[in-house]
Write a protein that holds these residues in place. Structure first.
Motif, short mmCIF file in Angstrom:
data_model
loop_
_atom_site.label_atom_id
_atom_site.label_comp_id
_atom_site.label_asym_id
_atom_site.label_seq_id
_atom_site.Cartn_x
_atom_site.Cartn_y
_atom_site.Cartn_z
N ASN A 205 7.22 -9.62 1.41
CA ASN A 205 6.56 -9.81 2.70
C ASN A 205 5.06 -9.62 2.62
O ASN A 205 4.28 -10.41 3.17
CB ASN A 205 7.17 -8.85 3.73
N SER B 208 11.36 -12.94 3.08
CA SER B 208 11.70 -11.60 2.58
C SER B 208 13.11 -11.20 2.97
O SER B 208 13.79 -10.49 2.22
CB SER B 208 10.69 -10.57 3.11
N ARG B 209 13.59 -11.65 4.13
CA ARG B 209 14.94 -11.28 4.56
C ARG B 209 16.02 -12.02 3.76
O ARG B 209 17.08 -11.45 3.48
CB ARG B 209 15.10 -11.51 6.06
N PHE B 210 15.76 -13.25 3.37
CA PHE B 210 16.69 -13.94 2.47
C PHE B 210 16.73 -13.25 1.11
O PHE B 210 17.79 -13.08 0.51
CB PHE B 210 16.30 -15.41 2.32
N SER C 136 15.28 -15.91 10.98
CA SER C 136 15.49 -14.79 10.06
C SER C 136 16.56 -13.82 10.54
O SER C 136 16.97 -12.93 9.80
CB SER C 136 14.17 -14.04 9.83
N TYR D 125 6.57 -16.57 8.25
CA TYR D 125 7.12 -17.05 6.97
C TYR D 125 7.42 -15.86 6.04
O TYR D 125 8.44 -15.84 5.36
CB TYR D 125 6.13 -18.00 6.28
N THR E 157 8.24 -12.79 6.89
CA THR E 157 9.44 -12.12 7.37
C THR E 157 10.69 -12.89 7.00
O THR E 157 11.68 -12.32 6.53
CB THR E 157 9.36 -11.94 8.91
N LEU E 158 10.67 -14.21 7.21
CA LEU E 158 11.84 -15.05 6.95
C LEU E 158 12.23 -15.03 5.48
O LEU E 158 13.39 -14.77 5.12
CB LEU E 158 11.54 -16.48 7.39
N VAL F 144 10.80 -16.47 13.01
CA VAL F 144 11.42 -15.14 12.94
C VAL F 144 12.81 -15.15 13.58
O VAL F 144 13.67 -14.36 13.22
CB VAL F 144 10.53 -14.04 13.56
N PRO G 65 19.92 -14.08 8.07
CA PRO G 65 20.01 -13.21 6.90
C PRO G 65 19.93 -11.73 7.23
O PRO G 65 20.54 -10.91 6.54
CB PRO G 65 18.82 -13.65 6.03
N LEU G 66 19.23 -11.37 8.30
CA LEU G 66 19.11 -9.96 8.66
C LEU G 66 20.46 -9.36 9.04
O LEU G 66 20.83 -8.27 8.57
CB LEU G 66 18.13 -9.78 9.83
#
Length: 462
Positions: free
Chosen positions: A173, A202-204, A139, A197, A199-200, A136, A142-143
């Motif tokens: 997610n 989905s943010r990309f 992530s 995984y 979260t990561l 996370v 990208p966030l």
């Protein structure tokens, strides 16, 4: 009645502008909600681990999101003045700074992990949190980049498109969480690492989708294409840094006191920590509504500032303050009525092994929901007034106000009354209530003084 009407007649437009922002922000919180609910089915230790890992993330995110808000008023002011070059410059330099900041925040969280062992948190929780935090933390890159695009899009009053991107992120997610947390369809059962995984990835997906949406809209296409990323203007960089740094500190001071509540709860044990996470996640959802109105306040105040219409600026801002207060009252009533039922959504009462822990967690969380109900109004007011002050590009004094409210007043109360021999978890949230209420009063006084001064000055000039 007529005086009230001049404010309430703006409710429809303000909510229409804010609604996509609110839904987008709720989408961010819903990612956390899904993680918490799914992880909560595994056990209270895992839920506490997600809470502990996210405590570091919340601090880093507050800096990134807070800094990115400098983009919105600059773009909004340029948009109202039909100044394309100024608007694109604000966005490009904001994107450049947010990208660098995202990388720095990732590295900061990654190398800060050993602190988990020094914070006197439950050992089993720390060991579960470390592998979760690795993913996370990455992530964050990208966030924060997404935030640059989002704040630019909000500045152009194109508030729907970040919402669409966030909806996609939530779908991604949920699917990845289900598959990887519980090991479905032949995938390995990864527990809370599976949530990381989700979260990561989905943010990309969120960043890519928002860029694609803006790329295909006539109003924004020229802004987000042909960006000469490394051709930079020192004056614009300085302007964004001078505006963004205090904004980041404002959000940091507020988020950090909620994060301190996580750490103080950890000193009381894993059940208190899990209960705090439940109450924090639920109150975060209603806070996103106020945050959406805060962005709307920033956009509309920024527009009126660009036009030099200070009387209209004040009237519009007050209408948003009134709407936020009204919604805060509704949320307070909702939390109070359902303070016992809502925490039960997070835990599995059919889990006989963890039943005793689950019952204790729900009992603690129910009491915290009463505290959350009480501070709904002050939390709503402080964030929308802060948004209006950002629209005025007034950042230094509000930063001092937030520091005093949360760390001179709020934290000492949380620290003292949050001890086990005093009020425990509820005492921690008493400090949150005190800090938010102080911030609401002082920030409103600042806005009231500043706008009266601007109106008086403008009257003398004409």
């Amino acid at each position: 009645m007529l005086m009230l009407l001049q404010y309430t007649k703006e409710f429809s437009y303000n909510f229409k502008l804010a609604a996509p922002i609110i839904l987008g922000m709720l989408g961010h919180t819903f990612v956390s909600f899904v993680d918490n609910v799914m992880v909560g089915q595994i056990g209270t230790a895992e839920l506490a681990a997600v809470s502990l890992g996210n405590s570091f993330m919340f601090i880093a995110m507050s800096v990134g999101i807070g800094f990115s808000t400098a983009i919105t008023p600059l773009v909004a002011e340029a948009d109202s003045a039909n100044n394309f070059l100024e608007g694109k410059s604000s966005f490009k330099h904001g994107l450049f700074l947010c990208t660098i900041l995202g990388v720095l925040l990732f590295l900061s969280v990654f190398f800060a992990k050993p602190l988990l062992y020094l914070m006197k948190q439950p050992v089993e929780v720390v060991e579960l949190a470390l592998p979760y935090l690795n993913l996370v933390a990455f992530s964050l890159i990208p966030l924060v980049i997404f935030q640059a695009f989002k704040q630019f899009s909000d500045g152009l009053s194109m508030t729907r498109y970040p919402m669409y991107a966030t909806i996609l992120a939530n779908i991604v997610n949920v699917v990845i969480n289900y598959v990887l947390i519980f090991g479905k369809f032949g995938f390995p059962e990864l527990g809370i690492v599976g949530a990381a995984y989700g979260t990561l990835i989905s943010r990309f997906a969120m960043v890519a989708h928002l860029w694609w949406l803006l790329r295909n809209k006539e109003k924004s296409k020229a802004f987000v294409t042909n960006i000469k990323f490394f051709v930079l203007d020192k004056l614009m960089l300085k302007k964004l840094i001078n505006q963004g740094t205090p904004n980041a500190m404002q959000m940091f001071f507020e988020v950090a006191i909620f994060t301190s509540a996580i750490w103080l709860s950890g000193l009381l044990g894993k059940n208190a920590l899990a209960a705090n996470q439940i109450a924090l996640n639920l109150s975060s959802m209603t806070f996103m509504v106020a945050m959406g109105l805060s962005v709307a306040s920033m956009i509309r105040v920024g527009n009126q500032k660009g036009l030099g219409q200070y009387l209209e600026l004040r009237r519009i801002a007050f209408s948003i303050f009134l709407l936020a207060t009204f919604l805060g009252v509704l949320f307070a009533a909702f939390f109070f009525v359902f303070h016992e039922a809502l925490p039960k959504l997070y835990l599995d009462y059919d889990d006989k092994i963890n039943l005793v822990d689950n019952i204790e967690v729900v009992s603690i969380a129910a009491k915290l929901m009463i505290a959350a109900a009480i501070f709904q109004i002050s939390d709503s007011i402080q964030v929308v007034v802060l948004g209006a002050l950002r629209g005025l590009q007034d950042v230094k004094i509000p930063t001092i106000i937030t520091f005093i409210s949360y760390w001179v007043i709020g934290f000492p109360i949380s620290f003292y009354f949050g001890k086990e021999e005093n009020y425990g978890s509820f005492g921690i949230w008493m400090g949150l209530l005190a800090g938010l209420s102080t911030a609401a009063v002082l920030l409103f006084i600042r806005f009231n003084h500043l706008t009266k001064k601007l109106i008086l000055s403008n009257t003398k000039d004409t």
